[in-house]
Design a protein around this motif. Structure first.
Motif, PDB file in Angstrom:
ATOM      1  N   ALA A   1       0.851  -1.186   0.000  1.00  0.00           N
ATOM      2  CA  ALA A   1       0.000   0.000   0.000  1.00  0.00           C
ATOM      3  C   ALA A   1       0.889   1.239   0.000  1.00  0.00           C
ATOM      4  O   ALA A   1       1.685   1.439   0.911  1.00  0.00           O
ATOM      5  N   LYS A   2       0.744   2.036  -1.026  1.00  0.00           N
ATOM      6  CA  LYS A   2       1.562   3.251  -1.143  1.00  0.00           C
ATOM      7  C   LYS A   2       0.651   4.476  -1.012  1.00  0.00           C
ATOM      8  O   LYS A   2      -0.452   4.496  -1.527  1.00  0.00           O
ATOM      9  N   SER A   3       1.140   5.480  -0.353  1.00  0.00           N
ATOM     10  CA  SER A   3       0.389   6.739  -0.284  1.00  0.00           C
ATOM     11  C   SER A   3       0.949   7.676  -1.344  1.00  0.00           C
ATOM     12  O   SER A   3       2.138   7.688  -1.650  1.00  0.00           O
TER      13      SER A   3
END
Length: 127
Positions: free
Chosen positions: A124-126
């Motif tokens: 999960a990347k922001s």
């Protein structure tokens, strides 16, 4: 282990190639359909594009499996089709579930073997 991967990958590729080529060139006569299987196939064929899309996807993925190139991508792309093959045969036509189960087990085995290639899919990347 590497030999098993090559054998399974090649068998999956050949099965997918046979299924797609026999569909496009009408090499295997289609059996008479009855009941829910007939209803399902009439619905799929009524779309006008869905079966062709499925068979083109099987053809491309089969080539990828046989050549050994883009196997990780082909595994991701073919997985929903394999799930639908197993569910179709499991619920509507149990007599043909053998090939579907082989595909499912083979695709899961290849996914497990290449599991390092899938790690970035689950990060999960922001932004």
């Amino acid at each position: 282990m590497k030999i098993a991967v090559i054998v399974i990958r090649t068998l999956i590729g050949l099965l997918l190639l046979f299924a797609s080529i026999s569909y496009f060139f009408n090499l295997v006569p289609q059996p008479e359909l009855h009941g829910d299987v007939k209803t399902f196939m009439l619905g799929v064929n009524a779309t006008g594009y869905l079966m062709n899309l499925i068979k083109i996807t099987e053809l491309v993925c089969g080539i990828a499996f046989i050549t050994g190139r883009f196997v990780t991508l082909a595994n991701v792309v073919i997985f929903p089709i394999v799930i639908n093959i197993v569910l179709f045969h499991g619920s509507l036509d149990p007599s043909g579930i053998g090939a579907g189960l082989f595909l499912l087990i083979g695709v899961l085995f290849l996914a497990w073997y290449h599991r390092k290639n899938y790690e970035t899919l689950f990060i999960a990347k922001s932004f």
